[in-house]
Design a protein around this motif. Structure first.
Motif, PDB file in Angstrom:
ATOM      1  N   GLY A 195     -55.618   6.727  38.138  1.00 54.63           N
ATOM      2  CA  GLY A 195     -55.247   5.366  37.888  1.00 54.63           C
ATOM      3  C   GLY A 195     -53.591   5.024  38.020  1.00 54.63           C
ATOM      4  N   LEU A 196     -53.341   4.166  37.208  1.00 58.32           N
ATOM      5  CA  LEU A 196     -52.113   3.830  37.478  1.00 58.32           C
ATOM      6  C   LEU A 196     -51.052   4.853  36.775  1.00 58.32           C
ATOM      7  CD1 LEU A 196     -52.036  -0.040  36.342  1.00 58.32           C
ATOM      8  CD2 LEU A 196     -51.617   1.068  38.772  1.00 58.32           C
ATOM      9  N   SER A 197     -49.788   5.096  37.324  1.00 57.14           N
ATOM     10  CA  SER A 197     -48.843   5.937  36.575  1.00 57.14           C
ATOM     11  C   SER A 197     -48.132   4.948  35.673  1.00 57.14           C
ATOM     12  CB  SER A 197     -47.990   6.510  37.827  1.00 57.14           C
ATOM     13  OG  SER A 197     -47.118   5.389  38.283  1.00 57.14           O
ATOM     14  N   PRO A 198     -47.296   5.497  34.655  1.00 53.91           N
ATOM     15  CA  PRO A 198     -46.382   4.642  33.838  1.00 53.91           C
ATOM     16  C   PRO A 198     -45.327   3.857  34.803  1.00 53.91           C
ATOM     17  CG  PRO A 198     -46.402   7.170  33.247  1.00 53.91           C
ATOM     18  CD  PRO A 198     -47.096   7.081  34.240  1.00 53.91           C
ATOM     19  N   ARG A 199     -44.976   4.583  35.854  1.00 55.89           N
ATOM     20  CA  ARG A 199     -44.325   3.547  36.717  1.00 55.89           C
ATOM     21  C   ARG A 199     -45.117   2.416  37.230  1.00 55.89           C
ATOM     22  NH1 ARG A 199     -41.995   5.827  42.614  1.00 55.89           N
ATOM     23  NH2 ARG A 199     -41.224   3.964  43.414  1.00 55.89           N
ATOM     24  N   GLY A 200     -46.372   2.530  37.539  1.00 56.01           N
ATOM     25  CA  GLY A 200     -47.001   1.349  37.951  1.00 56.01           C
ATOM     26  C   GLY A 200     -47.448   0.403  36.907  1.00 56.01           C
ATOM     27  N   ARG A 201     -47.415   0.948  35.560  1.00 54.03           N
ATOM     28  CA  ARG A 201     -47.895   0.020  34.640  1.00 54.03           C
ATOM     29  C   ARG A 201     -46.478  -0.569  34.562  1.00 54.03           C
ATOM     30  NH1 ARG A 201     -50.673   4.283  32.600  1.00 54.03           N
ATOM     31  NH2 ARG A 201     -49.036   5.250  31.520  1.00 54.03           N
ATOM     32  N   ALA A 202     -45.343  -0.225  34.717  1.00 52.26           N
ATOM     33  CA  ALA A 202     -44.035  -0.821  34.331  1.00 52.26           C
ATOM     34  C   ALA A 202     -43.850  -1.938  35.593  1.00 52.26           C
ATOM     35  CB  ALA A 202     -43.022   0.071  34.575  1.00 52.26           C
ATOM     36  N   GLN A 203     -44.320  -1.476  36.623  1.00 51.32           N
ATOM     37  CA  GLN A 203     -44.246  -2.487  37.821  1.00 51.32           C
ATOM     38  C   GLN A 203     -45.075  -3.810  37.468  1.00 51.32           C
ATOM     39  OE1 GLN A 203     -45.708   0.201  40.986  1.00 51.32           O
ATOM     40  NE2 GLN A 203     -43.758   0.491  41.934  1.00 51.32           N
ATOM     41  N   LEU A 204     -46.153  -3.517  36.946  1.00 49.39           N
ATOM     42  CA  LEU A 204     -47.057  -4.782  36.860  1.00 49.39           C
ATOM     43  C   LEU A 204     -46.451  -5.565  35.633  1.00 49.39           C
ATOM     44  CD1 LEU A 204     -50.763  -3.167  37.257  1.00 49.39           C
ATOM     45  CD2 LEU A 204     -49.428  -4.609  38.800  1.00 49.39           C
ATOM     46  N   ASP A 205     -46.026  -5.157  34.613  1.00 51.13           N
ATOM     47  CA  ASP A 205     -45.130  -5.660  33.649  1.00 51.13           C
ATOM     48  C   ASP A 205     -44.192  -6.760  34.028  1.00 51.13           C
ATOM     49  OD1 ASP A 205     -46.858  -4.706  31.771  1.00 51.13           O
ATOM     50  OD2 ASP A 205     -45.352  -2.831  31.104  1.00 51.13           O
ATOM     51  N   THR A 206     -43.270  -6.187  35.019  1.00 49.19           N
ATOM     52  CA  THR A 206     -42.384  -6.914  35.577  1.00 49.19           C
ATOM     53  C   THR A 206     -42.741  -7.962  36.485  1.00 49.19           C
ATOM     54  OG1 THR A 206     -40.723  -5.052  35.508  1.00 49.19           O
ATOM     55  CG2 THR A 206     -40.197  -6.739  37.241  1.00 49.19           C
ATOM     56  N   LEU A 207     -43.744  -7.511  37.391  1.00 47.74           N
ATOM     57  CA  LEU A 207     -44.433  -8.760  38.178  1.00 47.74           C
ATOM     58  C   LEU A 207     -45.000  -9.604  37.376  1.00 47.74           C
ATOM     59  CD1 LEU A 207     -45.439  -9.061  41.384  1.00 47.74           C
ATOM     60  CD2 LEU A 207     -47.628  -8.271  40.234  1.00 47.74           C
ATOM     61  N   LEU A 208     -45.599  -9.571  36.363  1.00 43.82           N
ATOM     62  CA  LEU A 208     -46.426 -10.613  35.678  1.00 43.82           C
ATOM     63  C   LEU A 208     -45.402 -11.324  34.942  1.00 43.82           C
ATOM     64  CD1 LEU A 208     -49.447  -8.656  34.763  1.00 43.82           C
ATOM     65  CD2 LEU A 208     -49.453 -10.559  36.172  1.00 43.82           C
ATOM     66  N   ALA A 209     -44.236 -10.790  34.357  1.00 43.52           N
ATOM     67  CA  ALA A 209     -43.152 -11.655  33.724  1.00 43.52           C
ATOM     68  C   ALA A 209     -42.323 -12.456  34.388  1.00 43.52           C
ATOM     69  CB  ALA A 209     -42.305 -10.463  33.036  1.00 43.52           C
TER      70      ALA A 209
END
Length: 201
Positions: A44-58
């Motif tokens: 699944g998502l890596s820590p980097r991937g989760r951070a990318q989505l946090d940035t995108l959604l913000a």
């Protein structure tokens, strides 16, 4: 990134957001994970991937989606879950948005993608080594959009998929030869490409 290239009848009925999943554990490990069961239950998502989505959604810069469809692989499911939770939406599994199957290369180094892409450039119908042909990927991906075009009008629809299938789909929608799909700029993890609707609801 925004594109128009509508279908043959001259206009999109809906506005499509084509999203590649966030950076995954497969990306992190440099491995090809394109088949069941590993793709459905692992990587699944890596820590980097989760951070990318946090940035995108913000800092969401696109229209608010009204409908979310996604590949049933874990990395796309986790991506869609985060977007759906952010907007308070439900999501729909759509296996036709699944990763391209890379046959005998499953689990191997992602440096071997280049071997497949070289063959793609020669013949997009080739299925060597159990690799899913470009033409087959284009057909199943386009089928999803064609069905949505028949069933809905004036909606913003987010489709969460994978790098190769999305590049192949975009090449098909542009009316370019499928053998040229790797000539497009690679889609980054957690990136969105917008296909604008040409008709009002």
């Amino acid at each position: 990134m925004s594109n128009t290239f509508p279908p043959a009848e001259g206009a999109w009925r809906n506005h499509y957001l084509l999203m590649r999943h966030g950076h995954s554990l497969a990306n992190q490990e440099g491995r090809i994970i394109s088949a069941q069961p590993l793709g459905l239950t692992g990587f699944g998502l890596s820590p980097r991937g989760r951070a990318q989505l946090d940035t995108l959604l913000a800092d969401w810069r696109w229209a608010r989606p009204q409908r979310i469809l996604h590949s049933d692989f874990l990395r796309t499911t986790e991506t869609a879950e985060r977007v759906a939770a952010h907007f308070g939406l439900t999501r729909t599994l759509e296996p036709r948005l699944r990763e391209r199957h890379f046959g005998e290369l499953e689990g191997q180094s992602d440096t071997r993608y280049a071997e497949v892409w070289a063959l793609d450039a020669q013949d997009p119908t080739l299925c060597q080594g159990g690799v899913e042909a470009v033409a087959e990927v284009a057909a199943r991906m386009r089928e999803v959009i064609d069905e949505l075009e028949r069933r809905h009008r004036g909606e913003t629809i987010l489709l969460v998929s994978h790098g190769d299938p999305l590049q192949i789909l975009l090449t098909a929608l542009e009316g370019r030869a499928l053998s040229l799909h790797r000539e497009r700029e690679p889609l980054a993890p957690a990136s969105i490409t917008s296909l604008k609707a040409s008709l009002k609801a």
